[in-house]
Design a protein around this motif. Structure first.
Motif, short mmCIF file in Angstrom:
data_model
loop_
_atom_site.label_atom_id
_atom_site.label_comp_id
_atom_site.label_asym_id
_atom_site.label_seq_id
_atom_site.Cartn_x
_atom_site.Cartn_y
_atom_site.Cartn_z
N GLN A 46 0.82 -1.22 0.00
CA GLN A 46 0.00 0.00 0.00
C GLN A 46 0.85 1.27 0.00
O GLN A 46 0.31 2.37 -0.03
CB GLN A 46 -0.90 0.04 1.24
N GLY A 47 2.17 1.11 0.15
CA GLY A 47 3.05 2.28 0.18
C GLY A 47 3.14 2.96 1.54
O GLY A 47 3.71 4.04 1.67
N GLU A 48 2.56 2.33 2.59
CA GLU A 48 2.60 2.93 3.93
C GLU A 48 3.97 2.77 4.58
O GLU A 48 4.41 3.63 5.34
CB GLU A 48 1.56 2.26 4.84
N ILE A 49 4.58 1.63 4.34
CA ILE A 49 5.86 1.33 4.99
C ILE A 49 6.86 0.80 3.96
O ILE A 49 6.49 0.46 2.84
CB ILE A 49 5.71 0.26 6.11
N ARG A 50 8.08 0.73 4.40
CA ARG A 50 9.10 0.05 3.59
C ARG A 50 9.87 -0.87 4.53
O ARG A 50 10.45 -0.40 5.53
CB ARG A 50 10.05 1.08 2.99
N LEU A 51 9.86 -2.16 4.25
CA LEU A 51 10.62 -3.09 5.10
C LEU A 51 12.10 -2.97 4.77
O LEU A 51 12.50 -2.98 3.60
CB LEU A 51 10.14 -4.52 4.88
N ILE A 52 12.90 -2.85 5.84
CA ILE A 52 14.34 -2.67 5.68
C ILE A 52 15.01 -4.02 5.98
O ILE A 52 15.01 -4.49 7.12
CB ILE A 52 14.86 -1.61 6.68
N HIS A 53 15.54 -4.66 4.93
CA HIS A 53 16.16 -5.98 5.09
C HIS A 53 17.68 -5.91 5.12
O HIS A 53 18.33 -6.77 5.69
CB HIS A 53 15.75 -6.91 3.93
#
Ligand SMILES: [Zn+2]
Length: 363
Positions: A108-115
């Protein structure tokens, strides 16, 4: 505005277990809960994505949270249906439901998972312009209580999904360690889990570990560690709080201690469900941050880990903290106490960044 990193939020638990839509405004989300009484904090939430953006939160540790340890099985009186499971598969599945929430929000573009480290650097350079920005909030996945991992060899399942840090226990005993309100050692499985975490360069969150389990974890685990949402036991006595000796060890290991905003961790004698936040203000949050800085002799180890969506709302926050956006006041209060802008930046973001850079793989 100081850009902020929050070291502890249970975002997906709020969606998966409380059916909350965090993309709404706070007012809309709280109004949607009028008349609901399954938990005491319905309609009193402080945290949604728009409010986090208004708080200047550009990155946070977001948890996976579910328990299946001995105190949490349904025959016990401490059953909480939104968090406790009889079976290992129950907590494993609950954590996967929460992973699905993070995946949904990323789509949805709310978050970005940082891997990876590369994800972190590109996200950090891409800071929002202005409070109304819709830019995604970066999330590094952590686990609060390791029960969702059915056995140490299955840590890989969660690592592949992006998990980068673990607190082995929550309240009571987990299958891996003793937690808040109980005492005991790191279990045999817990020792294996710590080894496996160190091999993968994951972070160890010592918050919630009992004194004995924490002391053992300090010895057994050689990697990066922190206390994500943990206030001073000297200022507000309780086994859940971090002792001076434990704090010194975290500082010596170049870790970080995140101050939480839960009222009972800020005010001595607070009784959950009874005491009202009449006297308590955010000055108490700054007392705990300052305590870490005094212990360290610098501002290199204090940070913020609010826990503001961790099973409570404004019935249990300082009177001047009605939304997570009010956290910006912490910067003003620190400045009032003589903290330099450079030190406030360390406390708001740089200290967390330092430890995150150590745990994230390059690719
Ligand atoms: Zn917690």
């Amino acid at each position: 505005m100081h850009i902020l990193i929050d070291g502890h939020l249970d975002l997906a638990w709020n969606a998966a277990a409380h059916d909350r839509d965090l993309s709404l405004s706070l007012d809309e989300m709280n109004r949607a809960e009028i008349g609901m009484n399954d938990v005491s904090y319905r309609g009193l939430a402080t945290t949604t994505f728009p409010e986090m953006r208004a708080a200047g939160i550009h990155l946070c540790l977001g948890t996976l949270l579910a328990r299946s340890g001995p105190e949490h099985q349904r025959k016990q009186k401490y059953l909480r249906t939104e968090i406790d499971y009889n079976t290992r598969i129950g907590s494993y599945a609950a954590a996967h439901a929460q992973l699905a929430c993070y995946d949904f929000w990323e789509r949805q573009g709310e978050i970005r998972l940082i891997h990876t480290a590369a994800d972190l650097e590109s996200h950090w350079q891409n800071q929002p312009e202005g409070q109304d920005s819709k830019s995604p909030i970066g999330i590094i996945l952590s686990m609060e209580g390791a029960d969702p991992i059915p056995e140490p060899s299955m840590l890989e399942v969660f690592y592949q999904a992006g998990l980068r840090a673990i607190g082995p226990a929550h309240y009571g005993h987990s299958h891996y360690a003793a937690g808040t309100a109980v005492e005991g050692p790191i279990t045999a499985d817990g020792r294996q889990l710590l080894q496996e975490m160190e091999r993968l360069k994951m972070g160890l969150d010592v918050t919630h570990l009992s004194d004995r389990s924490m002391a053992e974890a300090f010895d057994l685990f050689g990697g990066t560690l922190w206390a994500s949402h943990h206030n001073s036991r000297t200022l507000v006595p309780n086994q859940r709080q971090i002792s001076d000796e434990q704090m010194k060890t975290v500082i010596e290991r170049d870790g970080v201690i995140g101050t939480a905003c839960d009222a009972w961790m800020l005010q001595t004698g607070w009784i959950i469900g009874k005491t009202r936040p009449d006297q308590l203000t955010m000055s108490a949050v700054v007392d705990h941050i300052d305590y870490v800085c005094q212990m360290a002799g610098n501002a290199n180890h204090a940070a913020i880990g609010t826990d503001l969506d961790g099973g409570y709302g404004t019935e249990q926050t300082p009177t001047d903290l009605k939304t997570i956006a009010d956290l910006q006041k912490v910067g003003e209060l620190l400045a009032d106490r003589g903290y330099s802008d450079a030190d406030i930046t360390k406390i708001f973001s740089e200290n967390w960044l330092r430890v995150f850079r150590r745990i994230l793989p390059d690719q």
